[in-house]
Structure formats: C-alpha cells, structure tokens
Design a protein around this motif. Structure first.
Motif, PDB file in Angstrom:
ATOM      1  N   GLU A 115      32.435  23.572  -4.832  1.00 10.16           N
ATOM      2  CA  GLU A 115      31.537  22.416  -4.850  1.00 10.16           C
ATOM      3  C   GLU A 115      31.840  21.417  -3.730  1.00 10.16           C
ATOM      4  O   GLU A 115      30.933  20.793  -3.181  1.00 10.16           O
ATOM      5  N   TYR A 116      33.119  21.262  -3.411  1.00  7.34           N
ATOM      6  CA  TYR A 116      33.547  20.257  -2.440  1.00  7.34           C
ATOM      7  C   TYR A 116      34.668  20.821  -1.576  1.00  7.34           C
ATOM      8  O   TYR A 116      35.467  21.638  -2.035  1.00  7.34           O
ATOM      9  N   MET A 117      34.714  20.356  -0.317  1.00  8.80           N
ATOM     10  CA  MET A 117      35.839  20.692   0.539  1.00  8.80           C
ATOM     11  C   MET A 117      36.205  19.473   1.386  1.00  8.80           C
ATOM     12  O   MET A 117      35.317  18.781   1.902  1.00  8.80           O
ATOM     13  N   THR A 118      37.497  19.241   1.511  1.00 12.64           N
ATOM     14  CA  THR A 118      38.016  18.242   2.434  1.00 12.64           C
ATOM     15  C   THR A 118      38.968  18.980   3.356  1.00 12.64           C
ATOM     16  O   THR A 118      40.044  19.413   2.947  1.00 12.64           O
ATOM     17  N   LEU A 119      38.553  19.144   4.613  1.00 10.59           N
ATOM     18  CA  LEU A 119      39.288  20.004   5.531  1.00 10.59           C
ATOM     19  C   LEU A 119      39.625  19.255   6.817  1.00 10.59           C
ATOM     20  O   LEU A 119      38.766  18.580   7.403  1.00 10.59           O
ATOM     21  N   MET A 120      40.877  19.397   7.256  1.00  5.44           N
ATOM     22  CA  MET A 120      41.288  18.829   8.518  1.00  5.44           C
ATOM     23  C   MET A 120      41.288  19.916   9.582  1.00  5.44           C
ATOM     24  O   MET A 120      41.882  20.967   9.402  1.00  5.44           O
ATOM     25  N   PHE A 121      40.602  19.619  10.700  1.00  5.61           N
ATOM     26  CA  PHE A 121      40.487  20.548  11.815  1.00  5.61           C
ATOM     27  C   PHE A 121      41.074  19.921  13.077  1.00  5.61           C
ATOM     28  O   PHE A 121      41.181  18.694  13.191  1.00  5.61           O
ATOM     29  N   GLN A 122      41.400  20.771  14.029  1.00  2.59           N
ATOM     30  CA  GLN A 122      41.619  20.292  15.389  1.00  2.59           C
ATOM     31  C   GLN A 122      40.354  19.533  15.793  1.00  2.59           C
ATOM     32  O   GLN A 122      39.234  19.973  15.513  1.00  2.59           O
ATOM     33  N   LYS A 123      40.486  18.399  16.448  1.00  3.70           N
ATOM     34  CA  LYS A 123      39.349  17.524  16.718  1.00  3.70           C
ATOM     35  C   LYS A 123      38.212  18.249  17.428  1.00  3.70           C
ATOM     36  O   LYS A 123      37.036  18.098  17.064  1.00  3.70           O
ATOM     37  N   GLU A 124      38.527  19.055  18.437  1.00  4.30           N
ATOM     38  CA  GLU A 124      37.502  19.758  19.203  1.00  4.30           C
ATOM     39  C   GLU A 124      36.682  20.689  18.322  1.00  4.30           C
ATOM     40  O   GLU A 124      35.468  20.838  18.506  1.00  4.30           O
ATOM     41  N   VAL A 125      37.324  21.310  17.340  1.00  4.17           N
ATOM     42  CA  VAL A 125      36.628  22.211  16.422  1.00  4.17           C
ATOM     43  C   VAL A 125      35.821  21.416  15.395  1.00  4.17           C
ATOM     44  O   VAL A 125      34.642  21.681  15.159  1.00  4.17           O
TER      45      VAL A 125
END
Length: 228
Positions: A115-125
C-alpha cells in the motif's frame, strides 16, 4: 563496525531524517517491512508496528533483535515476498543500497499488496520520479502509486559519507492500475530502450508521431500498451 562495500552500505546517522522517514506513513499503515535496516537508525522508530526486517548482514542481527523478533536473515532477492501478501495496509521502508536500489524498486512493483513505500534513493535516481520527462522508473511508479518527495538527504547524513546526495520518495497506492506486470514491464523496457530517439520506426502509431519515449504522456503510454 566496518563498511561492507559489496552490500553498498552507508549508515544513516541523521536522526531527524530517520524520524521523518519513520513518520511518513506511520498513521496510515498497519504492518511494516524494512529492507536492509542495518544498525536500526530507522527501525528504532517503528517498533510500535507489526515490524518485519529483511537483513542479510549477519553482524546486525543481534542489534535488530531489540526491535523485532521477525527477522529474515537473507538477501532481498532470495526472500519469498509473496509470503507477506496476507499483511494489512503494508508499508515498505528502505534506505536502498545505491548499487541495487533500482532493481529492488522494480521488483517491489510486482507486489500489488503493498500500500505504501518510503524509499531512499541516490539523488540522481530518485529525481527521475519527479522529472517532467518520462522514464521507465517513473512510468512504472506512476501506474501503481501517487508519488511525492519527502526530503533531500545530504551525504553528511551518512557514515561513511557517500560521494553523492540522496533523496527520499513516498509512494502511495492508486486504486486503479494496469495489473499485467510482466507484459507491462516488457513493454516499458522496449519503449524506453532508446528514450531520446523518435519512436515512429518501432511504434508506428498516430499516438506517437515523431515523439520520443521520454516526451510521451503517461496516458499515451497506457494507450500504446493497450493497443499493442
């Protein structure tokens, strides 16, 4: 504790960022899966939830046992994620490793019970989800989720500090979406094979004209998929 470069590890040490992530869908969700919790920077703020942890670095297991007894000691790609489909209002949280973050995201998109996602990515991605131009990642996400930025994260928020900044993106499930995951992902990979080249030779359609894949609207891409 030394860094395992093979796992793309950079440990979040900014408690304010960790708390923002942990609060992002805290009220809306019931069950939580954290992928790659590491030493528990975010995990410590999720203990009031039905919390499941997936961590392959065995050095952290004893630390993580303070926060949850439901720990899967394995690589995410070896984990049978379908075993979690019975969970309610499922929220996935992760500080994604830079080296496999995109692969993990694409894999998660096949599980319609999230239902929900909180994801940290490399900024460029991560910024690809927010750009005007279309990309495979953005279209894949737009089909399933409402998307918004939570915050930017400087390299100094980690130890050791990576060479690039990061960004946290929020995903909240849409009520309606294309459900044929495998045909959809194959179509998108083909569509965005050459994102800056005109599509008229590979997709002869009035919907396309002389446009490039990155310039199409989401609605046009869906129409192309349905007309294939």
């Amino acid at each position: 504790m030394f860094l395992n470069k093979a796992l793309g590890q950079h440990f979040l040490i900014h408690q304010g960022i960790a708390q923002m992530i942990a609060q992002s869908f805290f009220e809306k969700s019931s069950d939580v899966i954290e992928i790659g919790p590491g030493h528990g920077a975010i995990t410590q703020y999720l203990t009031k939830k039905n919390l499941i942890l997936i961590e392959q670095d065995l050095r952290f297991i004893d630390i993580l046992k303070k926060y949850s007894k439901k720990i899967y000691q394995e690589d995410f790609f070896d984990c049978d994620f379908l075993q979690f489909q019975h969970l309610k209002n499922l929220w996935v949280v992760s500080n994604l490793p830079y080296n496999v973050g995109t692969r993990i995201f694409v894999d998660l998109c096949q599980y319609r019970f999230i239902e929900y996602m909180t994801l940290m990515f490399q900024k460029e991605v991560g910024e690809k989800f927010l750009e005007t131009k279309m990309s495979l990642l953005k279209v894949l996400a737009m089909n399933l989720f409402h998307i918004r930025k939570l915050c930017s994260v400087s390299a100094e928020s980690f130890k050791p500090a990576p060479k690039v900044d990061s960004i946290v993106i929020l995903f909240e499930k849409k009520q309606e979406s294309i459900s044929e995951y495998q045909p959809w992902i194959r179509f998108l990979k083909n569509l965005f094979l050459f994102p800056r080249k005109q599509l008229k030779n590979r997709f002869p359609s009035e919907l396309v004209g002389t446009a490039r894949a990155e310039d199409l609207s989401f609605e046009t891409i869906v129409q192309l998929f349905q007309a294939r």
